[in-house]
Design an enzyme around this catalytic site. Structure first.
Site, PDB file in Angstrom:
ATOM      1  N   VAL A 178     -34.281  -5.802  45.589  1.00 27.54           N
ATOM      2  CA  VAL A 178     -33.213  -5.508  46.765  1.00 27.54           C
ATOM      3  C   VAL A 178     -32.767  -4.929  45.993  1.00 27.54           C
ATOM      4  O   VAL A 178     -31.419  -5.765  45.222  1.00 27.54           O
ATOM      5  CB  VAL A 178     -32.605  -6.646  47.553  1.00 27.54           C
ATOM      6  CG1 VAL A 178     -31.781  -5.907  48.451  1.00 27.54           C
ATOM      7  CG2 VAL A 178     -33.161  -7.621  48.816  1.00 27.54           C
ATOM      8  N   PRO A 179     -32.844  -3.254  45.662  1.00 26.77           N
ATOM      9  CA  PRO A 179     -32.269  -2.529  44.416  1.00 26.77           C
ATOM     10  C   PRO A 179     -30.842  -2.497  44.591  1.00 26.77           C
ATOM     11  O   PRO A 179     -30.607  -1.480  44.185  1.00 26.77           O
ATOM     12  CB  PRO A 179     -32.942  -1.700  44.039  1.00 26.77           C
ATOM     13  CG  PRO A 179     -33.413  -1.292  45.296  1.00 26.77           C
ATOM     14  CD  PRO A 179     -33.408  -2.890  46.359  1.00 26.77           C
ATOM     15  N   CYS A 180     -29.761  -3.169  43.942  1.00 25.70           N
ATOM     16  CA  CYS A 180     -28.673  -3.000  44.207  1.00 25.70           C
ATOM     17  C   CYS A 180     -28.263  -2.211  42.878  1.00 25.70           C
ATOM     18  O   CYS A 180     -27.045  -1.795  42.895  1.00 25.70           O
ATOM     19  CB  CYS A 180     -27.942  -4.794  44.410  1.00 25.70           C
ATOM     20  SG  CYS A 180     -27.682  -5.801  43.403  1.00 25.70           S
ATOM     21  N   HIS A 181     -28.782  -2.775  42.064  1.00 31.37           N
ATOM     22  CA  HIS A 181     -28.846  -1.411  40.021  1.00 31.37           C
ATOM     23  C   HIS A 181     -28.618   0.174  40.368  1.00 31.37           C
ATOM     24  O   HIS A 181     -28.005   0.333  40.240  1.00 31.37           O
ATOM     25  CB  HIS A 181     -29.480  -1.925  39.562  1.00 31.37           C
ATOM     26  CG  HIS A 181     -31.132  -2.188  39.692  1.00 31.37           C
ATOM     27  ND1 HIS A 181     -31.812  -2.608  40.587  1.00 31.37           N
ATOM     28  CD2 HIS A 181     -32.092  -0.716  39.909  1.00 31.37           C
ATOM     29  CE1 HIS A 181     -33.015  -2.542  40.758  1.00 31.37           C
ATOM     30  NE2 HIS A 181     -33.056  -0.884  40.370  1.00 31.37           N
ATOM     31  N   ARG A 182     -29.240   0.607  41.814  1.00 29.94           N
ATOM     32  CA  ARG A 182     -29.472   1.601  42.394  1.00 29.94           C
ATOM     33  C   ARG A 182     -28.206   2.302  42.664  1.00 29.94           C
ATOM     34  O   ARG A 182     -27.745   3.403  43.045  1.00 29.94           O
ATOM     35  CB  ARG A 182     -30.486   2.006  42.946  1.00 29.94           C
ATOM     36  CG  ARG A 182     -32.066   1.383  41.787  1.00 29.94           C
ATOM     37  CD  ARG A 182     -33.087   1.569  42.847  1.00 29.94           C
ATOM     38  NE  ARG A 182     -34.222   1.015  42.738  1.00 29.94           N
ATOM     39  CZ  ARG A 182     -35.510   0.942  43.660  1.00 29.94           C
ATOM     40  NH1 ARG A 182     -35.700   1.417  44.589  1.00 29.94           N
ATOM     41  NH2 ARG A 182     -36.597   0.196  42.257  1.00 29.94           N
TER      42      ARG A 182
END
Length: 167
Positions: free
Chosen positions: A134-138
């Site tokens: 779940v790409p919270c780094h984006r």
């Protein structure tokens, strides 16, 4: 991550280019991906160590492919039921940010119909239990600046670089 006491949680650990990772799964799907020493790591007391749980094996293989640069999308089943309804809506919005793209907290708030809740969106992003997948780094600041990352800003920069995003 708080999981209902009657639900079994299975766990294993893997090594990645960004350090050790703890994986967790329930019978519903993958419920957690945490880097070693990540903020908001769960209490794993009572979790069942299982290196052969099918969801954990699938997640480990897909993460290995992602870090090798051969995977851009994950299709492991997810269990996001352990957050509040608001957190879950933010996590679902994160899933819609494509590989190689970024968003902002404000855009996420607008997407979920809560444009004034930028701080709450940021808090929900920070509590995301499924790092990388779940790409919270984006998620970047409104001006494109790097912002916090529970796994550490150095990891965020490396994840973005892996996806071809200069940070």
């Amino acid at each position: 991550m708080k999981i209902h006491k009657t639900m079994a949680v299975y766990t294993t650990s893997i090594t990645s280019a960004l350090g050790g990772i703890t994986l967790a799964a329930t019978d519903r799907g993958l419920a957690g991906v945490w880097f070693d020493a990540q903020r908001h790591s769960p209490d794993t007391t009572g979790w069942i160590i299982s290196d052969d749980h099918p969801v954990l094996r699938q997640a480990a293989a897909q993460l290995t492919d992602y870090f090798a640069g051969t995977r851009q999308r994950f299709d492991v089943p997810l269990d996001l039921s352990h957050g509040t309804p608001f957190q879950q809506s933010v996590w679902q919005a994160l899933l819609r940010i494509p590989h190689g793209a970024t968003s902002s907290y404000g855009r996420l708030g607008t997407e979920i119909g809560r444009s004034a809740a930028v701080r709450a969106v940021g808090a929900a992003v920070g509590r995301n239990p499924l790092s990388v997948i779940v790409p919270c780094h984006r998620v970047l600041g409104a001006n494109g600046s790097l912002t916090g990352y529970a796994g550490g800003l150095d990891r965020k920069v490396r994840l973005l670089a892996l996806e071809g995003i200069a940070a």
